[in-house]
Design a protein around this motif. Structure first.
Motif, PDB file in Angstrom:
ATOM      1  N   CYS A 153       0.851  -1.202   0.000  1.00  0.00           N
ATOM      2  CA  CYS A 153       0.000   0.000   0.000  1.00  0.00           C
ATOM      3  C   CYS A 153       0.888   1.255   0.000  1.00  0.00           C
ATOM      4  O   CYS A 153       0.655   2.197  -0.755  1.00  0.00           O
ATOM      5  N   VAL A 154       1.922   1.215   0.822  1.00  0.00           N
ATOM      6  CA  VAL A 154       2.869   2.348   0.867  1.00  0.00           C
ATOM      7  C   VAL A 154       3.518   2.538  -0.500  1.00  0.00           C
ATOM      8  O   VAL A 154       3.572   3.648  -1.029  1.00  0.00           O
ATOM      9  N   ARG A 162       0.946   7.272   5.134  1.00  0.00           N
ATOM     10  CA  ARG A 162       0.665   8.546   5.821  1.00  0.00           C
ATOM     11  C   ARG A 162      -0.004   8.260   7.169  1.00  0.00           C
ATOM     12  O   ARG A 162      -0.328   7.119   7.474  1.00  0.00           O
ATOM     13  N   ALA A 163      -0.229   9.322   7.933  1.00  0.00           N
ATOM     14  CA  ALA A 163      -0.726   9.098   9.295  1.00  0.00           C
ATOM     15  C   ALA A 163      -2.254   9.075   9.383  1.00  0.00           C
ATOM     16  O   ALA A 163      -2.807   8.925  10.462  1.00  0.00           O
ATOM     17  N   CYS A 164      -2.966   9.171   8.259  1.00  0.00           N
ATOM     18  CA  CYS A 164      -4.438   9.264   8.296  1.00  0.00           C
ATOM     19  C   CYS A 164      -5.114   7.994   8.831  1.00  0.00           C
ATOM     20  O   CYS A 164      -6.211   8.054   9.381  1.00  0.00           O
ATOM     21  N   GLY A 165      -4.484   6.851   8.646  1.00  0.00           N
ATOM     22  CA  GLY A 165      -5.028   5.601   9.173  1.00  0.00           C
ATOM     23  C   GLY A 165      -6.248   5.073   8.438  1.00  0.00           C
ATOM     24  O   GLY A 165      -7.015   4.269   8.990  1.00  0.00           O
ATOM     25  N   CYS A 166      -6.462   5.516   7.193  1.00  0.00           N
ATOM     26  CA  CYS A 166      -7.664   5.117   6.442  1.00  0.00           C
ATOM     27  C   CYS A 166      -7.826   3.599   6.330  1.00  0.00           C
ATOM     28  O   CYS A 166      -8.926   3.076   6.493  1.00  0.00           O
ATOM     29  N   CYS A 167      -6.734   2.899   6.027  1.00  0.00           N
ATOM     30  CA  CYS A 167      -6.862   1.459   5.761  1.00  0.00           C
ATOM     31  C   CYS A 167      -7.350   0.712   7.000  1.00  0.00           C
ATOM     32  O   CYS A 167      -8.223  -0.146   6.909  1.00  0.00           O
ATOM     33  N   GLN A 168      -6.802   1.085   8.130  1.00  0.00           N
ATOM     34  CA  GLN A 168      -7.223   0.404   9.350  1.00  0.00           C
ATOM     35  C   GLN A 168      -8.685   0.746   9.696  1.00  0.00           C
ATOM     36  O   GLN A 168      -9.437  -0.090  10.171  1.00  0.00           O
TER      37      GLN A 168
END
Ligand SMILES: [Zn+2]
Ligand SMILES: [Zn+2]
Ligand SMILES: [Zn+2]
Length: 258
Positions: A153-154, A162-168
């Motif tokens: 993904c990275v 990034r720090a948004c954490g969307c995937c989790q």
């Protein structure tokens, strides 16, 4: 019996009940007793499945399954992106574009449903070893946060970098009927679009798929890496238990950038 092995037994029993038929209780309990050997169990299944797949000319089924899953994620992220656009007030002045987006939003649920059905239709054709591997790995709700898939993904410029954490967060945010849309970013992720500062054109979307092909004929090394993590939770030449390879939360700052 340690608390962790009790949990494991409970988890496998749950799988057995959920899947109903194939995963017999006895087998499930035997597997959990061999918890320390989950790596070996999955490794042997993958070896068997590969033999079966290649010998019987069924390899395309294995590729197809992963490509359908990617399409399900794309559709889910596209729906969210378009819905967000529809909600933007300044955008609504462009009537033609509003109509186009409205039409696409109407069509996407049917595409999701049909893609889901296609995936389901492949299931009985997969080898027994592949199904066993998936039955063990996929009930783990955070399977897709496997190190390999987070790094992928990275690499693709996704939110795990990034720090948004969307995937989790997707795991908690999506409706139950979009359960199969949970996973990493695709070319349709709106948060990625905002972070990149541009939207992929159709041609660029296709090019991204060529760079990261879920097709062993195009790039067998890349395909194998993604397939191993997605179906068995494995990494080549690594004997760690699949459950220990889950990167939760994704440590984006520690991930190696190419
Ligand atoms: Zn994001
Ligand atoms: Zn991600
Ligand atoms: Zn994203």
């Amino acid at each position: 019996m340690s608390p962790s092995s009790t949990t494991t037994i409970a988890r496998f029993l749950q799988v057995g009940i959920f899947k109903g038929k194939k995963l017999q209780k006895v087998e499930v309990e035997m597997e959990s007793e061999r918890e320390d050997n989950i790596y070996k169990l999955q490794h042997n299944r993958e070896k068997k499945a590969r033999r079966h797949g290649w010998d019987k000319g069924k390899r395309e089924l294995i590729d197809g399954f992963l490509r359908l899953e990617r399409r399900l994620r794309e559709i889910t992220q596209r729906e969210i992106l378009l819905q967000e656009k529809m909600n933007q007030n300044d955008f609504k002045s462009d009537v033609k574009e509003v109509e186009e987006i409205g039409k696409e939003l109407e069509e996407l649920p049917a595409e999701f449903f049909m893609t889901e059905q296609e995936r389901k239709s492949l299931w009985p054709k997969l080898s027994t070893s592949t199904k066993k591997g998936l039955n063990l790995w996929r009930p783990q709700p955070e399977w897709y946060l496997h190190k390999t898939l987070v790094q992928d993904c990275v690499d693709r410029g996704g939110c795990c970098g990034r720090a948004c954490g969307c995937c989790q967060k997707r795991k908690h945010q999506l409706e139950p009927n979009r359960r199969l849309g949970v996973g990493h970013c695709t070319v349709e992720c709106g948060c990625c679009e905002a972070a990149h500062g541009f939207a992929f054109t159709d041609k660029q979307k296709e090019t991204m798929k060529l760079y990261y092909p879920l097709n062993p004929d195009s790039d067998s090394k890349y395909f194998r890496k993604i397939m191993l993590a997605s179906k068995y939770g494995l990494i080549d030449d690594c004997t760690q238990r699949p459950f220990d390879l889950i990167d939760k939360p994704p440590k984006h700052e520690e991930i190696q950038w190419v």
